[in-house]
Design an enzyme around this catalytic site. Structure first.
Site, PDB file in Angstrom:
ATOM      1  N   LYS A 498      -1.405   4.159   8.298  1.00 44.67           N
ATOM      2  CA  LYS A 498      -1.429   4.525   9.713  1.00 44.67           C
ATOM      3  C   LYS A 498      -0.120   4.054  10.332  1.00 44.67           C
ATOM      4  CE  LYS A 498      -5.843   5.104  11.841  1.00 44.67           C
ATOM      5  NZ  LYS A 498      -7.174   4.870  11.288  1.00 44.67           N
ATOM      6  N   GLY A 499       0.416   4.885  11.210  1.00 46.47           N
ATOM      7  CA  GLY A 499       1.638   4.471  11.888  1.00 46.47           C
ATOM      8  C   GLY A 499       1.500   4.692  13.375  1.00 46.47           C
ATOM      9  N   ASP A 626      14.877   7.659  11.777  1.00 44.30           N
ATOM     10  CA  ASP A 626      13.913   6.602  11.478  1.00 44.30           C
ATOM     11  C   ASP A 626      14.012   6.168  10.013  1.00 44.30           C
ATOM     12  OD1 ASP A 626      10.294   6.173  11.917  1.00 44.30           O
ATOM     13  OD2 ASP A 626      11.981   4.770  11.922  1.00 44.30           O
TER      14      ASP A 626
END
Ligand SMILES: *[C@@H]1O[C@H](CO)[C@@H](O)[C@H](O)[C@H]1NC(C)=O
Ligand SMILES: *[C@@H]1O[C@H](CO)[C@@H](O)[C@H](O)[C@H]1NC(C)=O
Ligand SMILES: *[C@@H]1O[C@H](CO)[C@@H](O)[C@H](O)[C@H]1NC(C)=O
Ligand SMILES: *[C@@H]1O[C@H](CO)[C@@H](O)[C@H](O)[C@H]1NC(C)=O
Ligand SMILES: *[C@@H]1O[C@H](CO)[C@@H](O)[C@H](O)[C@H]1NC(C)=O
Ligand SMILES: *[C@@H]1O[C@H](CO)[C@@H](O)[C@H](O)[C@H]1NC(C)=O
Ligand SMILES: *[C@@H]1O[C@H](CO)[C@@H](O)[C@H](O)[C@H]1NC(C)=O
Length: 732
Positions: A498-499, A626
């Site tokens: 999960k981010g 990113d």
């Protein structure tokens, strides 16, 4: 002197300009010569009437040369030459003459014979023979002079047989019992010649064939080849092939083939049966021993018949179908399943699979008036359908089908859609008794199968999110055709991670002919607007074409429709990476249950992989925004692929993060100018690459240890930077 000079000049000029002047005559003709082998011989020839004749010698029609042939001038238009042999051999004997040509006409001398005398010369050398014991046979020998006559004497097994006979001679032998050597002697006035030594072989039975090999093997026939063994001095004329098999199959009778070639096809075999085969070959005396057996198993084929006597028994609670199982012969293979198909009206339902020769189906109501048929399947395929039967109600009242009937069908369907899988895995694991009879579950019943099966019966679900419902332009729509993956082909599995911006799930992507494990990134609802979706799809269409071993390959994008919501959520479909993300992998190497050592070399490889991937992206004008170890993925071979690029552009730009808390941003990877001015470039990606290298070297530590996220900006502005990790060599 002048004569020699003339000879030289003539030789040099090539003697090609003979000129006739009047009549051409031979003032000297070659004469018959008789010489003993090894002596010299010379033939002479002189021509008058030509200025520079080219006199050639012929023997038995062909031109012959003697190396020392010279032309001597005997006077005007008068030339002489010789043909000489220093050491005469048998083959020099023959008819010779000389010849000149002038103005298209050929003048020939009289012929003369060179006769070479010597010991006899064999014109028929005795040859090896092969006989059966006691059989009469003839040996022949012929020798010629000159000088003639020649007499022949036979020697057999070291003893002289009979007396001298005139050549040619045939020796009649009434029979021998063992192999024996022989030769003949030829004698004339010059001496004796001895022929080669021949052998009388005794014919025996051949030896067994060898190297028996299967050339092809089909359901009902086999082709084999072999190497013949020793023939036993008598040519092999045929071979016979013997087949054996289990007692219950019909054994083809032995096949007799003429040889060569040493190859045969045997037909009439039964599929899915074990056989053995051997060969023996025949010569004049009889058969050889057999070769070794070879064993083979004929492949399976599809059943030749449909199951018989299909009957049904309809009660209030269930429908029972029964049929008579096929026997081995009719199956022609190993039974994998019986396939039952039913159709209602013109609609044919997915077939159900059953292990036994009966089926118990709940929810009998839905089978009313259905037409049902059954077929048997081996691993090769299914045989013919039985004659369909109609399910008609008993003349009693029927109950409304109960609710759990669906699950009965479902199980059957699971089996049906997993047929290919099961057939490959084998029958022994397959059987599962369920409350609904012997319907079997798929092996490794994964979510993929249950997903598609559930859909087949869930006719009321909302229509799939389509491009039309999003209102995207026609041009983009066309581009997206191969990027957009229908949601129904995906079955989502458990969450891998999960981010901040969504979750990543394991999933199975099933297309018509394959299924593939993938990772699906589901973006969070609140960060997608209509505009975002279109942007996201556009980028996906662009990125679908990216292909580099260090850049993760986008498989496609899918739109997840949420009930009660106008807009679907985009899901990004990526290859499943066995070793997960680089950051976790680095951490596990230090802190996992089973720590492992990562060589410096491996770490450098990781960095190189990232650098190569980033180079490719920047050449494609993609700014990653990113880059970090957590966004690099490791495949089976520990190759790093850069991931999470581009698609997240919107998230990092503009208003989004200003609204949220800055602490959610990965500030420790963001370049100073991006932090201050929201400026993202390839250069800011290079900054992030530096931080990523630091992560790799420290095996997953958090950058700037001891510095809070909120302090980073101040820290960098002061001129501070990441420190060399303690165990990092200065040259690194
Ligand atoms: C030369 O020999 C051949 C054959 O041996 C014979 O026919 C011929 O008559 C001989 N010629 C002369 C001139 O002796
Ligand atoms: C050997 O030769 C004789 C005559 O020369 C013949 O009659 C006989 O058939 C021959 N025998 C064989 C085995 O060839
Ligand atoms: C070969 O052997 C048989 C019996 O074995 C005998 O009758 C015959 O005489 C023998 N022949 C020769 C040529 O030795
Ligand atoms: C062997 O069988 C296959 C199929 O069963 C057939 O196509 C082929 O012609 C056969 N070959 C021979 C030599 O009988
Ligand atoms: C063939 O099968 C038989 C038994 O059926 C066995 O004894 C033999 O060893 C096998 N031969 C080979 C070459 O495998
Ligand atoms: C199948 O049905 C036929 C008659 O319909 C009957 O004669 C036959 O015995 C049945 N076969 C089996 C194996 O039950
Ligand atoms: C089955 O067919 C009969 C007439 O053939 C019809 O009356 C009946 O309604 C049908 N039943 C179902 C469940 O379709």
């Amino acid at each position: 002197m002048s004569l020699l000079l003339g000879v030289f000049v003539l030789i040099l000029l090539g003697l090609d300009s003979a000129k006739a002047s009047g009549v051409v005559t031979f003032s000297r003709q070659p004469q018959n010569q008789t010489v003993t082998q090894g002596n010299a011989v010379r033939l002479g020839c002189a021509v008058m009437g030509l200025s520079e004749p080219d006199i050639v010698w012929r023997k038995d029609q062909s031109k012959v040369y003697s190396t020392d042939q010279m032309f001597l001038s005997l006077g005007e238009l008068h030339w002489e030459t010789f043909y000489s042999v220093r050491s005469v051999q048998q083959q020099d004997g023959g008819r010779y003459w000389c010849e000149v040509e002038s103005e298209g006409q050929t003048y020939s001398s009289e012929p003369a014979w060179i006769t070479v005398e010597g010991v006899p010369h064999f014109s028929l050398v005795p040859q090896d023979v092969a006989v059966v014991p006691g059989e009469a046979f003839n040996l022949s020998c012929a020798a010629v002079g000159p000088p003639d006559p020649v007499e022949v004497l036979w020697w057999l097994g070291g003893e002289q047989v009979g007396g001298p006979e005139p050549s040619p001679s045939t020796l009649h032998i009434t029979g021998v019992n063992s192999s024996v050597k022989f030769y003949c002697e030829a004698k004339n006035t010059r001496g004796i010649s001895v022929s080669r030594t021949g052998t009388v072989h005794i014919k025996v039975l051949p030896s067994a064939p060898e190297d028996l090999q299967v050339l092809s093997l089909e359901e009902n026939n086999i082709t084999v080849s072999w190497s013949p063994g020793f023939s036993g001095y008598s040519p092999l004329h045929s071979c016979s092939v013997q087949v054996s098999g289990p007692p219950w199959v019909r054994i083809p009778s032995p096949v007799q083939v003429l040889v060569p070639p040493h190859r045969v096809s045997v037909s009439g075999l039964r599929s899915h049966s074990d056989y053995s085969l051997r060969v023996s070959c025949w010569n004049q005396l009889g058969p050889s021993p057999h070769s070794d057996w070879i064993n083979f198993t004929t492949p399976e084929s599809v059943p030749m018949l449909a199951p018989r006597n299909l009957t049904f028994d309809l009660s209030d609670s269930q429908l029972i179908l029964r049929w008579v199982a096929l026997d081995e012969d009719e199956l022609q293979g190993k039974l994998q399943a019986y396939k039952v198909q039913w159709s209602l009206g013109s609609e044919t339902q997915e077939p159900l699979l059953f292990k036994d020769s009966s089926a118990v189906l709940s929810g009998p109501g839905r089978f009313l008036n259905a037409s049902v048929q059954v077929s048997a399947c081996t691993s090769v395929g299914c045989g013919p359908w039985s004659r369909p039967i109609q399910i008609l109600p008993k003349p009693v009242s029927l109950l409304v089908p109960r609710r759990h009937l669906w699950s009965g069908v479902l199980l059957g369907l699971l089996g049906a859609s997993a047929l290919g899988l099961m057939v490959a895995i084998g029958a022994h694991r397959r059987r599962k008794d369920s409350p609904f009879g012997s319907a079997f579950k798929p092996v490794g019943s994964d979510s993929l199968v249950s997903f598609s099966a559930a859909r087949s019966f869930n006719r009321t679900e909302p229509p799939e999110a389509s491009l039309d419902s999003l209102g995207v332009s026609a041009e983009l729509k066309a581009k997206l055709q191969d990027v957009l993956i229908p949601e129904r082909q995906l079955s989502l599995g458990h969450v891998l991670g999960k981010g901040e911006f969504g979750s990543v799930r394991e999933a199975v992507l099933k297309t018509e002919d394959s299924s593939q494990k993938v990772a699906v990134k589901v973006l969070k609802n609140d960060i997608t607007t209509s505009c975002d979706i279109e942007q996201c799809l556009k980028e996906a269409a662009y990125m679908k074409d990216f292909s580099h071993r260090n850049v993760i390959q986008l498989i496609g994008v899918s739109l997840h429709r949420r009930p009660g919501q106008r807009l679907p959520v985009p899901m990004v479909i990526l290859p499943f990476m066995k070793h997960g993300d680089l950051h976790t992998f680095l951490l596990l190497s230090r802190l996992g249950e089973n720590p492992f050592n990562l060589e410096l070399q491996t770490l450098v490889c990781f960095m190189l992989d990232v650098a190569r991937g980033m180079e490719y992206l920047s050449n494609k004008n993609i700014i990653h925004r990113d880059l970090a170890a957590r966004n690099c993925m490791l495949d089976e071979d520990l190759r790093v692929c850069v991931a999470d690029f581009g698609l997240s552009k919107r998230i990092y730009s503009g208003d989004y993060y200003r609204q949220g808390s800055v602490s959610k941003l990965p500030v420790k990877w963001i370049a100073l100018e991006s932090l201050s001015d929201n400026l993202y470039t390839s250069q800011s990606d290079v900054w992030a690459f530096g931080v990523t290298m630091w992560e790799v070297m420290t095996r997953g530590q958090t950058p700037y240890p001891g510095v809070e996220n909120s302090e980073i900006y101040e820290y960098l502005i002061k001129g501070e930077r990441l420190k060399r990790p303690p165990d990092c060599r200065p040259d690194m």
